[in-house]
Motif scaffolding. Structure first.
Motif, mmCIF file in Angstrom:
data_model
loop_
_atom_site.group_PDB
_atom_site.id
_atom_site.type_symbol
_atom_site.label_atom_id
_atom_site.label_comp_id
_atom_site.label_asym_id
_atom_site.label_seq_id
_atom_site.Cartn_x
_atom_site.Cartn_y
_atom_site.Cartn_z
ATOM 1 N N GLU A 41 35.705 39.930 26.865
ATOM 2 C CA GLU A 41 36.191 40.905 25.883
ATOM 3 C C GLU A 41 35.889 42.345 26.286
ATOM 4 O O GLU A 41 36.731 43.237 26.136
ATOM 5 N N SER A 42 34.695 42.600 26.782
ATOM 6 C CA SER A 42 34.346 43.964 27.171
ATOM 7 C C SER A 42 35.206 44.426 28.348
ATOM 8 O O SER A 42 35.581 45.601 28.433
ATOM 9 N N ALA A 43 35.550 43.503 29.242
ATOM 10 C CA ALA A 43 36.409 43.840 30.377
ATOM 11 C C ALA A 43 37.810 44.196 29.892
ATOM 12 O O ALA A 43 38.420 45.171 30.352
ATOM 13 N N LEU A 44 38.335 43.432 28.942
ATOM 14 C CA LEU A 44 39.678 43.689 28.413
ATOM 15 C C LEU A 44 39.735 45.053 27.735
ATOM 16 O O LEU A 44 40.704 45.809 27.906
ATOM 17 N N GLN A 45 38.715 45.372 26.965
ATOM 18 C CA GLN A 45 38.676 46.668 26.292
ATOM 19 C C GLN A 45 38.575 47.808 27.301
ATOM 20 O O GLN A 45 39.220 48.851 27.147
ATOM 21 N N TYR A 46 37.796 47.572 28.337
ATOM 22 C CA TYR A 46 37.588 48.619 29.341
ATOM 23 C C TYR A 46 38.867 48.873 30.141
ATOM 24 O O TYR A 46 39.177 50.019 30.475
ATOM 25 N N VAL A 47 39.611 47.819 30.440
ATOM 26 C CA VAL A 47 40.879 47.987 31.160
ATOM 27 C C VAL A 47 41.821 48.881 30.360
ATOM 28 O O VAL A 47 42.462 49.785 30.902
ATOM 29 N N TYR A 48 41.901 48.631 29.069
ATOM 30 C CA TYR A 48 42.803 49.427 28.231
ATOM 31 C C TYR A 48 42.392 50.899 28.219
ATOM 32 O O TYR A 48 43.229 51.797 28.362
ATOM 33 N N LYS A 49 41.104 51.150 28.054
ATOM 34 C CA LYS A 49 40.630 52.534 28.002
ATOM 35 C C LYS A 49 40.875 53.252 29.320
ATOM 36 O O LYS A 49 41.258 54.422 29.344
ATOM 37 N N ALA A 50 40.659 52.547 30.428
ATOM 38 C CA ALA A 50 40.807 53.180 31.742
ATOM 39 C C ALA A 50 42.267 53.377 32.128
ATOM 40 O O ALA A 50 42.636 54.392 32.720
ATOM 41 N N SER A 51 43.111 52.409 31.780
ATOM 42 C CA SER A 51 44.517 52.450 32.197
ATOM 43 C C SER A 51 45.408 53.164 31.199
ATOM 44 O O SER A 51 46.546 53.528 31.523
ATOM 45 N N LYS A 52 44.903 53.317 29.956
ATOM 46 C CA LYS A 52 45.700 53.879 28.855
ATOM 47 C C LYS A 52 46.978 53.072 28.619
ATOM 48 O O LYS A 52 47.994 53.598 28.176
ATOM 49 N N GLY A 53 46.918 51.797 28.973
ATOM 50 C CA GLY A 53 48.034 50.903 28.704
ATOM 51 C C GLY A 53 49.194 50.988 29.673
ATOM 52 O O GLY A 53 50.254 50.418 29.408
ATOM 53 N N VAL A 54 49.004 51.660 30.793
ATOM 54 C CA VAL A 54 50.070 51.751 31.799
ATOM 55 C C VAL A 54 50.031 50.481 32.661
ATOM 56 O O VAL A 54 49.046 50.244 33.362
ATOM 57 N N PRO A 55 51.073 49.656 32.621
ATOM 58 C CA PRO A 55 51.029 48.358 33.308
ATOM 59 C C PRO A 55 50.669 48.440 34.787
ATOM 60 O O PRO A 55 49.930 47.582 35.282
ATOM 61 N N ARG A 56 51.179 49.429 35.497
ATOM 62 C CA ARG A 56 50.874 49.499 36.926
ATOM 63 C C ARG A 56 49.381 49.716 37.154
ATOM 64 O O ARG A 56 48.786 49.103 38.046
ATOM 65 N N LEU A 57 48.760 50.570 36.332
ATOM 66 C CA LEU A 57 47.319 50.796 36.467
ATOM 67 C C LEU A 57 46.537 49.552 36.049
ATOM 68 O O LEU A 57 45.493 49.238 36.635
ATOM 69 N N VAL A 58 47.029 48.855 35.038
ATOM 70 C CA VAL A 58 46.395 47.596 34.629
ATOM 71 C C VAL A 58 46.388 46.630 35.806
ATOM 72 O O VAL A 58 45.371 45.986 36.095
ATOM 73 N N ASN A 59 47.511 46.531 36.501
ATOM 74 C CA ASN A 59 47.598 45.626 37.652
ATOM 75 C C ASN A 59 46.610 46.013 38.741
ATOM 76 O O ASN A 59 45.915 45.157 39.312
ATOM 77 N N ILE A 60 46.563 47.303 39.058
ATOM 78 C CA ILE A 60 45.672 47.772 40.124
ATOM 79 C C ILE A 60 44.216 47.477 39.773
ATOM 80 O O ILE A 60 43.450 46.938 40.591
ATOM 81 N N LEU A 61 43.818 47.811 38.552
ATOM 82 C CA LEU A 61 42.418 47.648 38.150
ATOM 83 C C LEU A 61 42.034 46.173 38.049
ATOM 84 O O LEU A 61 40.939 45.789 38.478
ATOM 85 N N CYS A 62 42.931 45.364 37.505
ATOM 86 C CA CYS A 62 42.609 43.934 37.374
ATOM 87 C C CYS A 62 42.527 43.262 38.740
ATOM 88 O O CYS A 62 41.671 42.397 38.965
ATOM 89 N N HIS A 63 43.409 43.642 39.645
ATOM 90 C CA HIS A 63 43.372 43.085 41.003
ATOM 91 C C HIS A 63 42.047 43.424 41.682
ATOM 92 O O HIS A 63 41.385 42.547 42.264
ATOM 93 N N LYS A 64 41.624 44.669 41.590
ATOM 94 C CA LYS A 64 40.374 45.083 42.223
ATOM 95 C C LYS A 64 39.165 44.454 41.535
ATOM 96 O O LYS A 64 38.167 44.119 42.192
ATOM 97 N N ALA A 65 39.249 44.277 40.210
ATOM 98 C CA ALA A 65 38.145 43.646 39.484
ATOM 99 C C ALA A 65 37.995 42.183 39.891
ATOM 100 O O ALA A 65 36.878 41.672 40.024
ATOM 101 N N LEU A 66 39.120 41.494 40.093
ATOM 102 C CA LEU A 66 39.070 40.107 40.558
ATOM 103 C C LEU A 66 38.447 40.037 41.954
ATOM 104 O O LEU A 66 37.673 39.115 42.254
#
Length: 303
Positions: free
Chosen positions: A218-243
């Motif tokens: 849950e904390s990771a999901l919330q952090y992705v949203y705050k960092a990416s501001k909901g932009v799908p491309r940034l979500v993809n980049i951050l989630c890929h690097k986090a994995l």
């Protein structure tokens, strides 16, 4: 690199638009419905705008893949073309054999003849232009002239423009006012909201074949949203690097710590609630305090 570690069949956060991962989020759903209604009504010009990374190309490809055999589609992915080159590209997409010596008039005539043939076959012709903000104004005007082609009962071609917000500013120029008046349906694609970002991540993970416990806590999901501001491309980049970070540590679940590492490794993305922000706020407060102190102690100031 990490697919086997997490039990994934595919890469869930690739940057290449793959319609298999299309999520029917609110903004994308509304835009897609608008496109379907506009095309069903035979509208001439349709426009979808959105900031960089909000999923315009994904939506564009979803539209192209969804239209049935009653539609004949032409796709221009790189419209930075002069009018002659644009007409040539459209003619080629329509299956017209072009000659190297052909000029703009020859292309216009060939396009018109081909459109008449297709409509006679019962086809609706849809021209989709991606990255339309890159089109020179003269080429946009040339596009408007093509949209004038029609029979007594129907238009011969329907044009869908996908572009960044710069497209709206371009169309606002006085020289393009006639084209702007032709745009009967328009939609501005928003970024994902908090819940939409959560659904987006979980949808892509599930589509990639994951069926274990919650992969992003849950904390990771919330952090992705705050960092990416909901932009799908940034979500993809951050989630890929986090994995990748989680895989490197042998962890089975992605946490906020992995996302922090991903953000630090990504240019143009700031850490939510970063120390820099607190330092700036503190420095402003200190500065105001000093200024007020000086004012209250100045001769003539409040004592």
């Amino acid at each position: 690199m990490y697919k086997e570690h997490f039990g994934l069949k595919d890469q869930p956060f690739g940057l290449t638009p793959n319609t298999a991962f299309f999520l029917n989020a609110q903004g994308h759903r509304e835009a897609f419905n608008m496109l379907q209604v506009a095309l069903a009504n035979g509208e001439g010009f349709i426009k979808v705008v959105g900031e960089v990374g909000t999923g315009k190309t994904m939506l564009c490809r979803k539209l192209l893949n969804t239209l049935d055999d009653s539609f004949y589609t032409a796709y221009i992915p790189n419209p930075f073309l002069n009018p002659t080159a644009l007409y040539r590209a459209i003619a080629e997409e329509l299956g017209v054999k072009c000659k190297s010596r052909d000029g703009i008039n020859e292309y216009q005539n060939s396009i018109n003849e081909r459109l008449v043939e297709l409509v006679a076959e019962g086809k609706q012709v849809v021209l989709v232009v991606d990255e339309a903000q890159a089109m020179p104004p003269k080429s946009l005007e040339a596009l408007r002239l093509i949209s004038n082609l029609e029979t007594e009962t129907t238009k011969l071609i329907h044009i869908v423009l996908f572009g960044q917000p710069e497209l709206d500013r371009l169309l606002a120029h006085d020289s393009l006012r006639q084209l702007l008046q032709r745009v009967t349906f328009s939609y501005e694609l928003p970024p994902l909201d908090k819940e939409g970002t959560r659904n987006y991540i979980q949808h892509r993970v599930a589509t990639a074949g994951y069926n274990g416990a919650q992969l992003f806590n849950e904390s990771a999901l919330q952090y992705v949203y705050k960092a990416s501001k909901g932009v799908p491309r940034l979500v993809n980049i951050l989630c890929h690097k986090a994995l990748m970070a989680a895989y490197g540590k042998g962890d089975q679940q992605v946490t906020k710590g992995h996302l922090v590492s991903a953000v630090k490794d990504t240019e143009g993305v700031d850490l939510p609630g970063s120390v820099t922000g607190w330092v700036f706020a503190a420095s402003v407060a200190v500065g105001l305090g000093i200024m007020l102190g000086l004012f209250f102690t100045m001769p003539g100031g409040f004592q």
